[in-house]
Motif scaffolding. Structure first.
Motif, PDB file in Angstrom:
ATOM      1  N   PHE A 108      73.454  29.978  48.892  1.00  0.00           N
ATOM      2  CA  PHE A 108      74.692  30.726  48.640  1.00  0.00           C
ATOM      3  C   PHE A 108      74.396  32.220  48.528  1.00  0.00           C
ATOM      4  O   PHE A 108      75.122  33.063  49.066  1.00  0.00           O
ATOM      5  N   ALA A 109      73.275  32.566  47.860  1.00  0.00           N
ATOM      6  CA  ALA A 109      72.932  33.964  47.626  1.00  0.00           C
ATOM      7  C   ALA A 109      72.587  34.700  48.915  1.00  0.00           C
ATOM      8  O   ALA A 109      72.705  35.924  48.980  1.00  0.00           O
ATOM      9  N   THR A 110      72.154  33.972  49.959  1.00  0.00           N
ATOM     10  CA  THR A 110      71.825  34.639  51.222  1.00  0.00           C
ATOM     11  C   THR A 110      73.066  35.246  51.873  1.00  0.00           C
ATOM     12  O   THR A 110      72.946  36.065  52.783  1.00  0.00           O
ATOM     13  N   MET A 111      74.241  34.842  51.424  1.00  0.00           N
ATOM     14  CA  MET A 111      75.476  35.409  51.979  1.00  0.00           C
ATOM     15  C   MET A 111      75.801  36.773  51.381  1.00  0.00           C
ATOM     16  O   MET A 111      76.708  37.454  51.839  1.00  0.00           O
ATOM     17  N   TYR A 184      79.545  38.456  43.787  1.00  0.00           N
ATOM     18  CA  TYR A 184      80.504  37.373  43.567  1.00  0.00           C
ATOM     19  C   TYR A 184      81.929  37.911  43.491  1.00  0.00           C
ATOM     20  O   TYR A 184      82.836  37.411  44.151  1.00  0.00           O
ATOM     21  N   LEU A 185      82.121  38.929  42.672  1.00  0.00           N
ATOM     22  CA  LEU A 185      83.476  39.347  42.323  1.00  0.00           C
ATOM     23  C   LEU A 185      84.193  40.132  43.418  1.00  0.00           C
ATOM     24  O   LEU A 185      85.417  40.234  43.385  1.00  0.00           O
ATOM     25  N   ARG A 186      83.466  40.666  44.397  1.00  0.00           N
ATOM     26  CA  ARG A 186      84.167  41.454  45.420  1.00  0.00           C
ATOM     27  C   ARG A 186      85.143  40.612  46.235  1.00  0.00           C
ATOM     28  O   ARG A 186      86.047  41.134  46.874  1.00  0.00           O
ATOM     29  N   SER A 187      84.979  39.284  46.178  1.00  0.00           N
ATOM     30  CA  SER A 187      85.931  38.411  46.871  1.00  0.00           C
ATOM     31  C   SER A 187      87.281  38.373  46.182  1.00  0.00           C
ATOM     32  O   SER A 187      88.274  37.911  46.757  1.00  0.00           O
ATOM     33  N   GLU A 188      87.355  38.878  44.943  1.00  0.00           N
ATOM     34  CA  GLU A 188      88.572  38.763  44.137  1.00  0.00           C
ATOM     35  C   GLU A 188      89.482  39.971  44.234  1.00  0.00           C
ATOM     36  O   GLU A 188      90.590  39.969  43.695  1.00  0.00           O
ATOM     37  N   ASP A 330      93.863  30.520  49.053  1.00  0.00           N
ATOM     38  CA  ASP A 330      93.436  31.850  49.456  1.00  0.00           C
ATOM     39  C   ASP A 330      93.944  32.100  50.867  1.00  0.00           C
ATOM     40  O   ASP A 330      93.627  31.354  51.796  1.00  0.00           O
ATOM     41  N   HIS A 331      94.744  33.150  51.047  1.00  0.00           N
ATOM     42  CA  HIS A 331      95.380  33.391  52.342  1.00  0.00           C
ATOM     43  C   HIS A 331      94.445  34.036  53.361  1.00  0.00           C
ATOM     44  O   HIS A 331      94.782  34.092  54.544  1.00  0.00           O
ATOM     45  N   ARG A 332      93.275  34.484  52.928  1.00  0.00           N
ATOM     46  CA  ARG A 332      92.315  35.067  53.866  1.00  0.00           C
ATOM     47  C   ARG A 332      91.458  33.998  54.524  1.00  0.00           C
ATOM     48  O   ARG A 332      91.038  34.154  55.675  1.00  0.00           O
ATOM     49  N   THR A 333      91.155  32.931  53.776  1.00  0.00           N
ATOM     50  CA  THR A 333      90.231  31.903  54.273  1.00  0.00           C
ATOM     51  C   THR A 333      90.893  30.545  54.452  1.00  0.00           C
ATOM     52  O   THR A 333      90.288  29.644  55.037  1.00  0.00           O
ATOM     53  N   ASP A 334      92.111  30.382  53.910  1.00  0.00           N
ATOM     54  CA  ASP A 334      92.831  29.100  53.896  1.00  0.00           C
ATOM     55  C   ASP A 334      92.162  28.067  52.997  1.00  0.00           C
ATOM     56  O   ASP A 334      92.528  26.888  53.027  1.00  0.00           O
ATOM     57  N   HIS A 335      91.188  28.498  52.190  1.00  0.00           N
ATOM     58  CA  HIS A 335      90.586  27.576  51.217  1.00  0.00           C
ATOM     59  C   HIS A 335      91.612  27.286  50.124  1.00  0.00           C
ATOM     60  O   HIS A 335      92.278  28.196  49.630  1.00  0.00           O
ATOM     61  N   ALA A 354      83.833  30.502  50.134  1.00  0.00           N
ATOM     62  CA  ALA A 354      84.619  30.499  51.375  1.00  0.00           C
ATOM     63  C   ALA A 354      84.817  31.924  51.892  1.00  0.00           C
ATOM     64  O   ALA A 354      84.744  32.176  53.099  1.00  0.00           O
ATOM     65  N   TYR A 355      85.059  32.859  50.982  1.00  0.00           N
ATOM     66  CA  TYR A 355      85.253  34.254  51.388  1.00  0.00           C
ATOM     67  C   TYR A 355      83.971  34.841  51.969  1.00  0.00           C
ATOM     68  O   TYR A 355      83.985  35.496  53.023  1.00  0.00           O
ATOM     69  N   LEU A 356      82.831  34.591  51.292  1.00  0.00           N
ATOM     70  CA  LEU A 356      81.564  35.130  51.774  1.00  0.00           C
ATOM     71  C   LEU A 356      81.176  34.522  53.118  1.00  0.00           C
ATOM     72  O   LEU A 356      80.630  35.199  53.992  1.00  0.00           O
ATOM     73  N   LYS A 357      81.478  33.235  53.299  1.00  0.00           N
ATOM     74  CA  LYS A 357      81.199  32.588  54.584  1.00  0.00           C
ATOM     75  C   LYS A 357      82.052  33.204  55.691  1.00  0.00           C
ATOM     76  O   LYS A 357      81.584  33.390  56.817  1.00  0.00           O
ATOM     77  N   SER A 358      83.284  33.531  55.360  1.00  0.00           N
ATOM     78  CA  SER A 358      84.158  34.138  56.373  1.00  0.00           C
ATOM     79  C   SER A 358      83.653  35.514  56.771  1.00  0.00           C
ATOM     80  O   SER A 358      83.730  35.907  57.940  1.00  0.00           O
ATOM     81  N   LEU A 359      83.098  36.260  55.806  1.00  0.00           N
ATOM     82  CA  LEU A 359      82.519  37.561  56.123  1.00  0.00           C
ATOM     83  C   LEU A 359      81.291  37.406  57.005  1.00  0.00           C
ATOM     84  O   LEU A 359      81.081  38.167  57.941  1.00  0.00           O
TER      85      LEU A 359
END
Length: 363
Positions: A108-111, A184-188, A330-335, A354-359
């Motif tokens: 997870f951290a590699t993202m 972590y928090l930048r996705s929020e 989440d409307h950016r990733t549909d998660h 999900a957000y980090l994976k989308s990035l």
């Protein structure tokens, strides 16, 4: 024992994959070179550069040390499993499960690929359109993020707080400290929308509320590469707001900074000394100026702050629906998940991942 050996083999494969993705071999070479540079007598002549280098060295030592230790532990477990001794099975299963968990976290951290992802964060919550309901919603978000931070082993400290008129909060600024806090928090960052039956409506009708989340990295002046001239900052001091009675502040310890060229206003009133409040306020101001500078480069002024991104209809990044059904999406990733209470209790990692994976996929 073959099943345990299979799990260890899979763990070894993932370890090798992650080490290549992280370019661990290259980082070991970089660390060795930097450690040689530190030994030079003139290294500390440039204190600003020296501090940057020492932070890089500290991060590299931590990362390289972790992977070397994990790799050795993996080999030791494989050797024990190859002995075929059933009396070791329970202990081996426990250690292998822990190893797999550590690998999942590192995967997870590699993202985290952003320049400030390792840094501490400043989290700000602002009630948006919706009156008392939105102030209550902002208070619910405060609880959600504090519980999430606690579950991650992160430290939190409230820097500034404005209570709501009837319930909840109008705004709050929280320092979040610990490994990858900003990552972590930048996705929020963005507008969060709540749909529920209002507890403040006598007719108990359904209401929609909004709150804006800001997330900024806590960085030093050298890292931020942001120049703040003393003459550009107006400093006001005032008494911190409190609960009244014995808690009333008798001294003006709260600090308000106004950056005259940009109009950015920062306050800090966490009931400590004036100098400490001023130090934290400068950190927040520096982080806001860094975000402004980054946004100017990327031509993304529209997502900077509350006055540019309005907390109202059509701009939300995530919706929390409590009525007529339960869902957080989440409307950016549909998660999405139907367990809204779990999310409000701080279970946010699924949305963050999900957000980090989308990035990562976009990059």
């Amino acid at each position: 024992m073959q099943d345990l050996l299979n799990r260890l083999q899979a763990a070894d494969g993932l370890t090798q994959q992650l080490m290549v993705r992280l370019d661990l071999a290259g980082k070991e070479i970089q660390l060795a070179q930097l450690e040689k540079d530190i030994e030079h007598s003139e290294f500390w002549n440039d204190s600003t550069n020296a501090q940057k280098v020492m932070k890089t060295v500290s991060n590299l030592r931590e990362e390289v040390g972790f992977w070397n230790s994990l790799k050795q532990h993996l080999h030791d477990l494989t050797d024990l499993a190859n002995l075929g001794d059933d009396s070791l099975r329970v202990d081996l299963e426990t250690e292998i499960t822990k190893l797999e968990s550590d690998l999942d976290k590192q995967s997870f951290a590699t993202m985290f690929s952003g320049p400030y992802d390792r840094d501490d964060a400043i989290l700000a919550i602002h009630a948006g359109a919706g009156g008392t309901d939105s102030q209550d919603w902002a208070g619910m978000l405060q609880r959600m993020y504090l519980r999430w931070a606690e579950s991650q082993g992160l430290r939190t400290e409230i820097l500034d707080f404005t209570p709501g008129e009837e319930a909840g909060i109008k705004s709050i600024t929280i320092a979040v400290s610990g490994s990858y806090a900003f990552g972590y928090l930048r996705s929020e960052k963005g507008v969060h929308r709540l749909v529920r039956l209002s507890p403040f409506d006598a007719a108990h009708r359904r209401h929609t509320s909004f709150a804006l989340i800001e997330v900024l990295p806590q960085v030093s002046m050298e890292e931020a590469d942001v120049e703040i001239n003393a003459g550009d900052v107006k400093i006001d001091v005032f008494r911190s707001s409190g609960a009244g009675g014995q808690n009333v502040q008798k001294n003006a310890t709260a600090v308000r900074l106004t950056h005259l060229p940009t109009g950015i206003v920062v306050t800090c009133q966490n009931e400590r000394s004036q100098s400490q409040n001023r130090e934290f306020a400068m950190k927040i101001l520096r982080a806001r100026l860094l975000e402004l500078k980054t946004a100017e480069k990327d031509e993304e002024r529209a997502i900077l702050r509350g006055e540019y991104t309005k907390a109202e209809w059509g701009s939300q990044i995530r919706s929390y629906v409590l009525h007529p059904y339960q869902m957080v999406k989440d409307h950016r990733t549909d998660h999405e998940t139907g367990n809204s209470q779990s999310v409000l209790d701080g279970d946010l990692n699924g949305f963050m991942e999900a957000y980090l994976k989308s990035l990562s996929s976009k990059e």
